[in-house]
Motif scaffolding. Structure first.
Motif, PDB file in Angstrom:
ATOM      1  N   LYS A 106      44.856  33.767  59.729  1.00 36.03           N
ATOM      2  CA  LYS A 106      43.980  32.713  59.220  1.00 36.03           C
ATOM      3  C   LYS A 106      43.748  32.922  57.736  1.00 36.03           C
ATOM      4  O   LYS A 106      43.721  34.043  57.238  1.00 36.03           O
ATOM      5  CB  LYS A 106      42.663  32.732  59.992  1.00 36.03           C
ATOM      6  N   ASP A 107      43.564  31.814  57.012  1.00 40.21           N
ATOM      7  CA  ASP A 107      43.272  31.907  55.583  1.00 40.21           C
ATOM      8  C   ASP A 107      41.883  32.509  55.401  1.00 40.21           C
ATOM      9  O   ASP A 107      40.954  32.193  56.172  1.00 40.21           O
ATOM     10  CB  ASP A 107      43.315  30.525  54.944  1.00 40.21           C
ATOM     11  N   PRO A 108      41.711  33.353  54.374  1.00 38.10           N
ATOM     12  CA  PRO A 108      40.368  33.921  54.143  1.00 38.10           C
ATOM     13  C   PRO A 108      39.396  32.819  53.739  1.00 38.10           C
ATOM     14  O   PRO A 108      39.797  31.831  53.147  1.00 38.10           O
ATOM     15  CB  PRO A 108      40.594  34.920  53.013  1.00 38.10           C
ATOM     16  N   PRO A 109      38.120  32.996  54.061  1.00 38.57           N
ATOM     17  CA  PRO A 109      37.132  31.970  53.698  1.00 38.57           C
ATOM     18  C   PRO A 109      37.039  31.830  52.184  1.00 38.57           C
ATOM     19  O   PRO A 109      37.128  32.805  51.457  1.00 38.57           O
ATOM     20  CB  PRO A 109      35.825  32.485  54.292  1.00 38.57           C
ATOM     21  N   GLN A 110      36.865  30.605  51.741  1.00 33.41           N
ATOM     22  CA  GLN A 110      36.707  30.327  50.316  1.00 33.41           C
ATOM     23  C   GLN A 110      35.274  30.644  49.897  1.00 33.41           C
ATOM     24  O   GLN A 110      34.340  30.302  50.597  1.00 33.41           O
ATOM     25  CB  GLN A 110      37.026  28.857  50.022  1.00 33.41           C
ATOM     26  N   SER A 111      35.107  31.305  48.752  1.00 33.30           N
ATOM     27  CA  SER A 111      33.743  31.592  48.309  1.00 33.30           C
ATOM     28  C   SER A 111      33.247  30.646  47.259  1.00 33.30           C
ATOM     29  O   SER A 111      33.823  29.799  46.774  1.00 33.30           O
ATOM     30  CB  SER A 111      33.618  33.017  47.783  1.00 33.30           C
TER      31      SER A 111
END
Length: 137
Positions: free
Chosen positions: A132-137
């Motif tokens: 999964k793509d890492p969460p955007q901050s």
């Protein structure tokens, strides 16, 4: 020189596959897990805790099934003329160690969120195992 390999759960669900397996891999996963389960039962009958591998040899192809952990198996299908079971077992054992380490890391990231593919009854669980793509901050 494996023709292909699959990681399956012991319930018979295909998690991922690689290589040139020109067969119904969903059915093959179910049958391979059943074969492994039968051999685990045989192990109990002869006072063994488990048999960690199952080897089936045909005229042209052979299949090696290895336990990755308590829940998953590695299935390797290979051509008899191009390799030996000893070579396949050697390299497959290295792969089993690496995959088992990844499963441990995944469980450590989220120990309360275990997947039971048998209970989920998915026809194709591969989406569950994609990075999964890492969460955007």
């Amino acid at each position: 020189d494996a023709s292909g390999a699959m990681v399956i759960d012991k319930g018979g669900f295909l998690i991922t596959q690689q290589g040139d397996l020109e067969v119904d891999t969903v059915t093959l996963a179910a049958l391979a897990s059943a074969s492994f389960a039968a051999n685990e039962s045989i192990a109990g009958l002869v006072q063994e805790r488990t048999f960690s591998t199952v080897f089936q040899q045909g005229d042209n192809y052979s299949m090696l099934i290895l336990a990755i952990d308590d829940n998953c198996l590695l299935v390797v299908i290979f051509i008899n003329k191009s390799t030996t079971v000893g070579a396949v077992k050697h390299y497959a054992a290295e792969s089993v160690t690496l995959v088992a380490e990844q499963f441990v890391k995944a469980e450590q990231r989220d120990p309360d969120n275990r997947l039971d593919l048998s209970a989920m009854n998915l026809s194709d669980p591969s989406e569950l195992f994609k990075q999964k793509d890492p969460p955007q901050s």
